[in-house]
Design an enzyme around this catalytic site. Structure first.
Site, PDB file in Angstrom:
ATOM      1  N   TYR A 173       0.833  -1.203   0.000  1.00  0.00           N
ATOM      2  CA  TYR A 173       0.000   0.000   0.000  1.00  0.00           C
ATOM      3  C   TYR A 173       0.874   1.263   0.000  1.00  0.00           C
ATOM      4  O   TYR A 173       0.604   2.222  -0.717  1.00  0.00           O
ATOM      5  CB  TYR A 173      -0.927  -0.002   1.225  1.00  0.00           C
ATOM      6  CG  TYR A 173      -1.669   1.293   1.397  1.00  0.00           C
ATOM      7  CD1 TYR A 173      -2.683   1.660   0.519  1.00  0.00           C
ATOM      8  CD2 TYR A 173      -1.335   2.171   2.426  1.00  0.00           C
ATOM      9  CE1 TYR A 173      -3.344   2.877   0.666  1.00  0.00           C
ATOM     10  CE2 TYR A 173      -1.993   3.391   2.579  1.00  0.00           C
ATOM     11  CZ  TYR A 173      -2.993   3.735   1.690  1.00  0.00           C
ATOM     12  OH  TYR A 173      -3.644   4.945   1.832  1.00  0.00           O
ATOM     13  N   PRO A 195       0.796  14.936   3.714  1.00  0.00           N
ATOM     14  CA  PRO A 195      -0.295  14.183   4.358  1.00  0.00           C
ATOM     15  C   PRO A 195      -0.323  12.747   3.860  1.00  0.00           C
ATOM     16  O   PRO A 195      -0.364  12.491   2.658  1.00  0.00           O
ATOM     17  CB  PRO A 195      -1.558  14.928   3.910  1.00  0.00           C
ATOM     18  CG  PRO A 195      -1.180  15.646   2.663  1.00  0.00           C
ATOM     19  CD  PRO A 195       0.296  15.908   2.735  1.00  0.00           C
ATOM     20  N   SER A 250      -3.337  13.799   7.831  1.00  0.00           N
ATOM     21  CA  SER A 250      -4.298  13.301   6.837  1.00  0.00           C
ATOM     22  C   SER A 250      -5.667  13.075   7.466  1.00  0.00           C
ATOM     23  O   SER A 250      -5.762  12.601   8.608  1.00  0.00           O
ATOM     24  CB  SER A 250      -3.789  11.979   6.250  1.00  0.00           C
ATOM     25  OG  SER A 250      -4.828  11.331   5.546  1.00  0.00           O
ATOM     26  N   THR A 288      -7.370  18.120  -0.686  1.00  0.00           N
ATOM     27  CA  THR A 288      -6.858  17.198  -1.705  1.00  0.00           C
ATOM     28  C   THR A 288      -7.940  16.967  -2.750  1.00  0.00           C
ATOM     29  O   THR A 288      -9.028  16.478  -2.445  1.00  0.00           O
ATOM     30  CB  THR A 288      -6.390  15.876  -1.061  1.00  0.00           C
ATOM     31  OG1 THR A 288      -5.294  16.197  -0.192  1.00  0.00           O
ATOM     32  CG2 THR A 288      -5.929  14.870  -2.116  1.00  0.00           C
ATOM     33  N   HIS A 322       0.131  12.864  -6.272  1.00  0.00           N
ATOM     34  CA  HIS A 322      -0.194  11.863  -5.247  1.00  0.00           C
ATOM     35  C   HIS A 322       0.819  10.710  -5.296  1.00  0.00           C
ATOM     36  O   HIS A 322       0.481   9.560  -5.028  1.00  0.00           O
ATOM     37  CB  HIS A 322      -1.615  11.331  -5.475  1.00  0.00           C
ATOM     38  CG  HIS A 322      -2.412  11.113  -4.224  1.00  0.00           C
ATOM     39  ND1 HIS A 322      -3.409  11.964  -3.811  1.00  0.00           N
ATOM     40  CD2 HIS A 322      -2.378  10.117  -3.294  1.00  0.00           C
ATOM     41  CE1 HIS A 322      -3.958  11.500  -2.705  1.00  0.00           C
ATOM     42  NE2 HIS A 322      -3.341  10.386  -2.355  1.00  0.00           N
ATOM     43  N   GLY A 376       8.064  12.415  -5.586  1.00  0.00           N
ATOM     44  CA  GLY A 376       9.360  11.999  -6.118  1.00  0.00           C
ATOM     45  C   GLY A 376      10.570  12.605  -5.428  1.00  0.00           C
ATOM     46  O   GLY A 376      11.702  12.328  -5.833  1.00  0.00           O
ATOM     47  N   ARG A 402      13.477  12.602  -3.318  1.00  0.00           N
ATOM     48  CA  ARG A 402      14.274  11.560  -2.661  1.00  0.00           C
ATOM     49  C   ARG A 402      15.645  12.047  -2.233  1.00  0.00           C
ATOM     50  O   ARG A 402      16.336  11.376  -1.464  1.00  0.00           O
ATOM     51  CB  ARG A 402      14.469  10.355  -3.614  1.00  0.00           C
ATOM     52  CG  ARG A 402      13.180   9.674  -4.034  1.00  0.00           C
ATOM     53  CD  ARG A 402      12.481   8.993  -2.859  1.00  0.00           C
ATOM     54  NE  ARG A 402      11.268   8.320  -3.259  1.00  0.00           N
ATOM     55  CZ  ARG A 402      10.052   8.897  -3.265  1.00  0.00           C
ATOM     56  NH1 ARG A 402       9.895  10.135  -2.857  1.00  0.00           N
ATOM     57  NH2 ARG A 402       8.992   8.215  -3.644  1.00  0.00           N
TER      58      ARG A 402
HETATM   59  C1  LIG Z   1       0.863   5.501   1.711  1.00  0.00           C
HETATM   60  C2  LIG Z   1       0.425   6.845   1.206  1.00  0.00           C
HETATM   61  C3  LIG Z   1      -0.744   7.396   1.682  1.00  0.00           C
HETATM   62  C4  LIG Z   1      -1.148   8.668   1.259  1.00  0.00           C
HETATM   63  N1  LIG Z   1      -2.254   9.241   1.815  1.00  0.00           N
HETATM   64  C5  LIG Z   1      -2.604  10.507   1.454  1.00  0.00           C
HETATM   65  C6  LIG Z   1      -3.683  11.159   2.101  1.00  0.00           C
HETATM   66  O1  LIG Z   1      -4.321  10.625   2.997  1.00  0.00           O
HETATM   67  N2  LIG Z   1      -3.986  12.415   1.684  1.00  0.00           N
HETATM   68  C7  LIG Z   1      -3.295  13.065   0.697  1.00  0.00           C
HETATM   69  O2  LIG Z   1      -3.602  14.207   0.359  1.00  0.00           O
HETATM   70  N3  LIG Z   1      -2.250  12.463   0.088  1.00  0.00           N
HETATM   71  C8  LIG Z   1      -1.874  11.226   0.458  1.00  0.00           C
HETATM   72  N4  LIG Z   1      -0.779  10.634  -0.128  1.00  0.00           N
HETATM   73  C9  LIG Z   1       0.018  11.392  -1.121  1.00  0.00           C
HETATM   74  C10 LIG Z   1       1.142  12.209  -0.420  1.00  0.00           C
HETATM   75  O3  LIG Z   1       0.609  13.316   0.248  1.00  0.00           O
HETATM   76  C11 LIG Z   1       2.156  12.719  -1.456  1.00  0.00           C
HETATM   77  O4  LIG Z   1       1.479  13.421  -2.458  1.00  0.00           O
HETATM   78  C12 LIG Z   1       2.981  11.580  -2.067  1.00  0.00           C
HETATM   79  O5  LIG Z   1       3.392  10.685  -1.061  1.00  0.00           O
HETATM   80  C13 LIG Z   1       4.193  12.121  -2.798  1.00  0.00           C
HETATM   81  O6  LIG Z   1       4.884  11.100  -3.476  1.00  0.00           O
HETATM   82  P1  LIG Z   1       6.255  10.434  -2.894  1.00  0.00           P
HETATM   83  O7  LIG Z   1       5.922   9.915  -1.541  1.00  0.00           O
HETATM   84  O8  LIG Z   1       6.563   9.342  -3.862  1.00  0.00           O
HETATM   85  O9  LIG Z   1       7.286  11.506  -2.879  1.00  0.00           O
HETATM   86  C14 LIG Z   1      -0.381   9.368   0.284  1.00  0.00           C
HETATM   87  C15 LIG Z   1       0.803   8.790  -0.197  1.00  0.00           C
HETATM   88  C16 LIG Z   1       1.217   7.550   0.256  1.00  0.00           C
HETATM   89  C17 LIG Z   1       2.514   6.983  -0.246  1.00  0.00           C
END
Ligand SMILES: Cc1cc2nc3c(=O)[nH]c(=O)nc-3n(C[C@H](O)[C@H](O)[C@H](O)COP(=O)(O)O)c2cc1C
Length: 371
Positions: free
Chosen positions: A41, A94, A123, A173, A266, A299, A301
């Site tokens: 996930y 978040p 979140s 979001t 996302h 992205g 890192r």
């Molecule tokens: C496991 C997971 C859960 C996420 N849950 C949310 C969320 O609840 N609300 C939201 O706006 N974005 C959510 N995101 C997106 C993150 O806010 C963010 O845009 C994303 O992690 C960026 O990509 P990266 O982690 O590859 O850099 C989630 C991302 C991941 C990996």
């Protein structure tokens, strides 16, 4: 995962500082200790995961020219956004269900973020309550991310609680009104092993044992500029619209009263086939033209990525998956270690690039790499 397996969800528990050589290795290590469904996930994305890969590889489309007679010994990473002074230009993104990565859930992440000293995004799909998260945050700044319910009275109630909890901005979001096609989760029959206390009032269940499709289906599918107007006037807080990928949507959001634009896809978890988030940043920044601040994610890192995003128009960036890997490997101390890694790496890049301040990065022109 079957119900039996979910009941036994065995999240990592260790709390320790971690060595971070780079964040890719953290993912590798985390994959060995986070249960399979949870790791799928967190790390997974949609479709072919083309967009997720592009999020990282597109940073190589542009290069940084080193300036070597720039007299930089101690770069200054401090900046500010929406009345917050920050010591570094990055914050926590978040993310739902931190309990998949560590038994301390969001409170663990919050403590690492607070002890380091930056903003925590909470979140709507957190697995912990505001009170539990506050134990980690201990008064430190937080923004609240909202997935809207179809029912505006519930939206108001959630916003009221977030405000009472001390959120200084609402992140709306807009790119996740339904779940992307996440094949890993389908294959693993992934359902959330914990409840979602903040939004449980608009789910027919508590959030526990629900699939992503079920959860998203119960949130609002129609999001328009009117929602930005509504949230802005009701909450009287700055609204940052997250998931913006085009100049057109950025302008619509600003026209509706958004106080910030959050450029993100996302993490490639929604529309596969979309460009890498970095590829669309510069055009959006040109359209926004400094009227409101820009947050960037998807992205990031390395320090180089933070540098390049700021050079292309971001004011700050948000860290996602690497933070959950830090949480899995070392609890709140692991989260702090990841933030320290980004601080050290960005400092080095700034120095090698000949930039003293975040403002200097904003004035740096990247060159186009020919591939
Ligand atoms: C496991 C997971 C859960 C996420 N849950 C949310 C969320 O609840 N609300 C939201 O706006 N974005 C959510 N995101 C997106 C993150 O806010 C963010 O845009 C994303 O992690 C960026 O990509 P990266 O982690 O590859 O850099 C989630 C991302 C991941 C990996």
């Amino acid at each position: 995962m079957s119900n039996q397996e979910m009941k036994q969800y065995d999240a990592p528990k260790e709390v320790k500082e971690i060595d971070v050589i780079n964040t890719y290795e953290l993912e590798e290590k985390a994959s060995k200790i986070i249960p399979k469904g949870g790791f799928g996930y967190i790390s997974g994305a949609s479709g072919d995961e083309y967009t997720k890969q592009r999020n990282i590889s597109s940073f190589n489309d542009k290069g940084i020219l080193p300036r070597v007679l720039a007299d930089v010994e101690y770069p200054d990473l401090s900046t500010s956004i929406l009345n917050h002074k920050l010591k570094v230009p990055f914050i926590m993104a978040p993310i739902a269900a931190h309990g998949l990565a560590h038994e301390t859930k969001e409170a663990g992440t919050a403590r690492g973020v607070a002890e380091f000293g930056t903003i925590m995004s909470i979140s709507a799909y957190s697995g912990a309550t505001f009170e539990e998260i506050e134990k980690g945050l201990n008064g430190s700044p937080r923004w609240f991310q909202l997935y809207m319910s179809k029912d505006d009275e519930l939206n108001k109630a959630i916003v009221d609680e977030a405000k009472k909890d001390g959120a200084t901005a609402i992140i709306l979001t807009a790119d996740a009104t339904l779940s992307g096609n996440r094949e890993t989760d389908i294959r693993n029959q992934f359902v959330y092993p914990f409840g979602m206390p903040i939004v449980s009032r608009y789910l027919t269940g508590s959030g526990e044992r629900m699939s992503l499709n079920n959860i998203y289906a119960q949130s609002k599918q129609k999001i328009s500029p009117k929602d930005v107007e509504f949230l802005s006037s009701y909450s009287e807080l700055p609204i940052i619209v997250k998931g913006i990928q085009t100049p057109e949507d950025a302008l619509l959001a600003i026209g509706a009263g958004a106080a910030g634009i959050w450029v993100s896809n996302h993490g490639g978890r929604q529309l596969d086939g979309a460009p890498g988030s970095f590829e669309v940043l510069e055009d959006i920044a040109i359209a926004v033209a400094g009227r409101v601040p820009i947050v960037f994610d998807s992205g990031i890192r390395r320090g180089e990525h933070v540098f390049k995003a700021i050079a292309c128009g971001a004011d700050i960036v948000a860290l996602g998956r690497p933070m959950l890997y830090g949480l899995a490997l070392g609890g709140w101390k692991g989260v702090k270690s990841v933030l320290e890694y980004f601080e050290t790496d960005l400092t080095r890049v700034m120095q090698l690039a000949g930039t003293q301040t975040i403002e200097d990065i904003k004035h740096t022109k990247l060159f186009k790499n020919s591939r």
